[in-house]
Design an enzyme around this catalytic site. Structure first.
Site, PDB file in Angstrom:
ATOM      1  N   GLU A 130      45.390  30.069 114.546  1.00  0.00           N
ATOM      2  CA  GLU A 130      44.027  30.456 114.161  1.00  0.00           C
ATOM      3  C   GLU A 130      43.567  31.708 114.918  1.00  0.00           C
ATOM      4  OE1 GLU A 130      42.720  26.434 114.970  1.00  0.00           O
ATOM      5  OE2 GLU A 130      42.019  26.222 112.910  1.00  0.00           O
TER       6      GLU A 130
ATOM      7  N   GLY B  57      45.379  26.168 117.196  1.00  0.00           N
ATOM      8  CA  GLY B  57      44.447  27.216 117.618  1.00  0.00           C
ATOM      9  C   GLY B  57      45.150  28.548 117.846  1.00  0.00           C
TER      10      GLY B  57
ATOM     11  N   ALA C   6      45.116  24.696 120.973  1.00  0.00           N
ATOM     12  CA  ALA C   6      44.118  24.291 121.959  1.00  0.00           C
ATOM     13  C   ALA C   6      44.801  23.368 122.958  1.00  0.00           C
ATOM     14  CB  ALA C   6      42.984  23.565 121.253  1.00  0.00           C
TER      15      ALA C   6
ATOM     16  N   GLU D 212      47.993  20.147 113.719  1.00  0.00           N
ATOM     17  CA  GLU D 212      46.971  19.219 114.226  1.00  0.00           C
ATOM     18  C   GLU D 212      47.058  17.839 113.595  1.00  0.00           C
ATOM     19  OE1 GLU D 212      46.418  22.358 113.211  1.00  0.00           O
ATOM     20  OE2 GLU D 212      44.959  23.368 114.511  1.00  0.00           O
TER      21      GLU D 212
HETATM   22  C1  HXC Z   1      48.577  21.406 126.167  1.00  0.00           C
HETATM   23  C2  HXC Z   1      50.753  22.046 125.845  1.00  0.00           C
HETATM   24  C3  HXC Z   1      50.465  22.390 124.487  1.00  0.00           C
HETATM   25  C4  HXC Z   1      49.119  22.225 124.036  1.00  0.00           C
HETATM   26  C5  HXC Z   1      52.549  22.775 124.870  1.00  0.00           C
HETATM   27  N1  HXC Z   1      52.048  22.294 126.025  1.00  0.00           N
HETATM   28  N2  HXC Z   1      51.606  22.831 123.922  1.00  0.00           N
HETATM   29  N3  HXC Z   1      49.820  21.560 126.663  1.00  0.00           N
HETATM   30  N4  HXC Z   1      48.226  21.717 124.903  1.00  0.00           N
HETATM   31  N5  HXC Z   1      48.747  22.550 122.802  1.00  0.00           N
HETATM   32  C6  HXC Z   1      52.750  22.087 127.280  1.00  0.00           C
HETATM   33  C7  HXC Z   1      53.639  20.855 127.238  1.00  0.00           C
HETATM   34  O1  HXC Z   1      52.898  19.689 127.497  1.00  0.00           O
HETATM   35  C8  HXC Z   1      54.626  21.161 128.343  1.00  0.00           C
HETATM   36  O2  HXC Z   1      54.049  20.946 129.606  1.00  0.00           O
HETATM   37  C9  HXC Z   1      54.809  22.666 128.217  1.00  0.00           C
HETATM   38  O3  HXC Z   1      53.660  23.151 127.526  1.00  0.00           O
HETATM   39  C10 HXC Z   1      56.048  23.047 127.413  1.00  0.00           C
HETATM   40  O4  HXC Z   1      56.006  22.375 126.174  1.00  0.00           O
HETATM   41  P1  HXC Z   1      57.192  21.437 125.629  1.00  0.00           P
HETATM   42  O5  HXC Z   1      56.589  20.519 124.649  1.00  0.00           O
HETATM   43  O6  HXC Z   1      57.943  20.840 126.754  1.00  0.00           O
HETATM   44  O7  HXC Z   1      58.109  22.537 124.906  1.00  0.00           O
HETATM   45  P2  HXC Z   1      59.017  22.357 123.605  1.00  0.00           P
HETATM   46  O8  HXC Z   1      59.790  21.074 123.688  1.00  0.00           O
HETATM   47  O9  HXC Z   1      59.764  23.635 123.478  1.00  0.00           O
HETATM   48  O10 HXC Z   1      58.005  22.199 122.398  1.00  0.00           O
HETATM   49  C11 HXC Z   1      57.156  23.295 122.070  1.00  0.00           C
HETATM   50  C12 HXC Z   1      56.066  22.838 121.064  1.00  0.00           C
HETATM   51  C13 HXC Z   1      55.345  21.597 121.623  1.00  0.00           C
HETATM   52  C14 HXC Z   1      56.714  22.505 119.720  1.00  0.00           C
HETATM   53  C15 HXC Z   1      55.125  24.008 120.864  1.00  0.00           C
HETATM   54  O11 HXC Z   1      54.929  21.881 122.970  1.00  0.00           O
HETATM   55  C16 HXC Z   1      54.132  21.196 120.826  1.00  0.00           C
HETATM   56  O12 HXC Z   1      54.275  20.559 119.782  1.00  0.00           O
HETATM   57  N6  HXC Z   1      52.936  21.533 121.326  1.00  0.00           N
HETATM   58  C17 HXC Z   1      51.691  21.147 120.701  1.00  0.00           C
HETATM   59  C18 HXC Z   1      51.428  21.981 119.474  1.00  0.00           C
HETATM   60  C19 HXC Z   1      50.131  21.531 118.774  1.00  0.00           C
HETATM   61  O13 HXC Z   1      50.037  20.358 118.359  1.00  0.00           O
HETATM   62  N7  HXC Z   1      49.145  22.429 118.704  1.00  0.00           N
HETATM   63  C20 HXC Z   1      47.875  22.097 118.113  1.00  0.00           C
HETATM   64  C21 HXC Z   1      46.915  21.657 119.177  1.00  0.00           C
HETATM   65  S1  HXC Z   1      45.365  21.160 118.520  1.00  0.00           S
HETATM   66  P3  HXC Z   1      54.525  19.712 130.551  1.00  0.00           P
HETATM   67  O14 HXC Z   1      53.786  19.966 131.840  1.00  0.00           O
HETATM   68  O15 HXC Z   1      54.079  18.488 129.862  1.00  0.00           O
HETATM   69  O16 HXC Z   1      55.992  19.862 130.657  1.00  0.00           O
HETATM   70  C22 HXC Z   1      44.597  22.584 118.178  1.00  0.00           C
HETATM   71  C23 HXC Z   1      43.204  22.475 117.582  1.00  0.00           C
HETATM   72  C24 HXC Z   1      42.546  23.792 117.497  1.00  0.00           C
HETATM   73  O17 HXC Z   1      45.057  23.655 118.375  1.00  0.00           O
HETATM   74  C25 HXC Z   1      41.087  23.634 117.388  1.00  0.00           C
HETATM   75  C26 HXC Z   1      40.347  24.899 117.738  1.00  0.00           C
HETATM   76  C27 HXC Z   1      40.313  25.285 119.160  1.00  0.00           C
END
Ligand code: HXC
Length: 259
Positions: free
Chosen positions: A113, A110, A67, A133
């Site tokens: 999921e 997400g 998400a 998460e």
């Molecule tokens: C918003 C995101 C994002 C996310 C990545 N980006 N994941 N933006 N929400 N979930 C954005 C980053 O901010 C960045 O933009 C760009 O995408 C590239 O990501 P990087 O982090 O620079 O890439 P990298 O270093 O290769 O790392 C990749 C990654 C990391 C390991 C996937 O991005 C990450 O940990 N993302 C979050 C993963 C996560 O926690 N997902 C769960 C979310 S909560 P900018 O502009 O800043 O450079 C969830 C709840 C679900 O899903 C509930 C139901 C809907």
């Protein structure tokens, strides 16, 4: 409807339509607008008689990284309740047409999921699945604790959910989460191949079979068996059943019409 965050291609191969998540810079983070478009896309394709299987994909680097954290960061519990994003997930879950996820790169939170909401998963060797998460102070909310646990069992699901550990495509395959692991160059092709196979069957039988398998997740055995039996009987009201069995007897390929 014009789509900004996804792309749709109908009949990418015979009987198969493709939905591609299209926010590459954000690793296909599932913002609300993207989810709204997905709901429309699935409804559209589910009503399209020519579409007998749907493939959902992202790109090589990311299926979806979860998400949209930036969109959620400042929200209160009441905001979340009012936005009711999970109604979108409930709507996608109602898709009758079989759906195959073609996953490469990150399938996190997400994103994982969403892949699990699909009926089958074909992954590239570079795919990584995770429910991270916990690392941002929350927990899975769109089925991660339930579907992941049912798919891979308590030990691995608990570890993934409590530590945020990612698993590789190979580990996901060993754990029973996904159907295939293939080289990255051919993951979409492989998903389309599998989809073509599904699309060649009677679409009514496919829909009822899908519904029956999913019933196994939320009903006691006896109730599931009764449900299955009724769907089985119902298929004898279709022309496709007559055609399928006649084709077998006549030693030819069936021509299913979806009637
Ligand atoms: C918003 C995101 C994002 C996310 C990545 N980006 N994941 N933006 N929400 N979930 C954005 C980053 O901010 C960045 O933009 C760009 O995408 C590239 O990501 P990087 O982090 O620079 O890439 P990298 O270093 O290769 O790392 C990749 C990654 C990391 C390991 C996937 O991005 C990450 O940990 N993302 C979050 C993963 C996560 O926690 N997902 C769960 C979310 S909560 P900018 O502009 O800043 O450079 C969830 C709840 C679900 O899903 C509930 C139901 C809907």
């Amino acid at each position: 409807m014009q789509f900004e965050f996804i792309k749709i291609e109908k009949q990418v191969v015979k009987g198969v339509s493709l939905i591609q998540l299209n926010r590459p810079k954000e690793l296909n983070a599932l913002c609300l607008e993207l989810m709204e478009e997905l709901v429309h896309a699935f409804k559209l394709l589910d009503q399209d008689e020519e579409t007998r299987c749907i493939v959902l994909t992202g790109n090589e680097r990311a299926f979806a990284a979860g998400a949209d954290i930036k969109q959620m960061a400042g929200r209160t519990a009441i905001d979340m309740l009012k936005i009711d994003q999970f109604s979108k997930w409930d709507s996608i879950k109602k898709t009758k047409t079989p759906v195959i996820a073609a996953v490469s790169g990150f399938a996190l939170g997400g994103g994982c999921e969403l892949a699990m909401l699909c009926d089958m998963i074909v992954a590239s060797e570079s795919a990584q699945f995770g429910q991270p998460e916990i690392k941002i102070g929350v927990m899975p909310g769109a089925g991660g604790t339930q579907r992941l646990t049912r798919a891979v069992g308590k030990a691995l699901a608990m570890e993934m959910v409590l530590t945020g550990k990612f698993i590789t495509a190979r580990e996901a395959w060993n754990a029973g989460l996904i159907n295939r692991v293939v080289p990255v160059e051919i993951y979409l092709q492989e998903a389309l191949k599998l989809a073509t196979q599904v699309a060649s069957m009677s679409p009514i039988a496919s829909q009822l079979a899908k519904e029956s398998v999913l019933k196994a997740f939320d009903s006691p055995l006896e109730e599931g068996l009764q449900f299955e039996r009724k769907n089985f009987y119902m298929l004898f009201a279709t022309e496709d059943q007559k055609e399928g069995m006649a084709a077998f007897v006549e030693k030819r390929n069936p021509d299913f019409k979806g009637k």
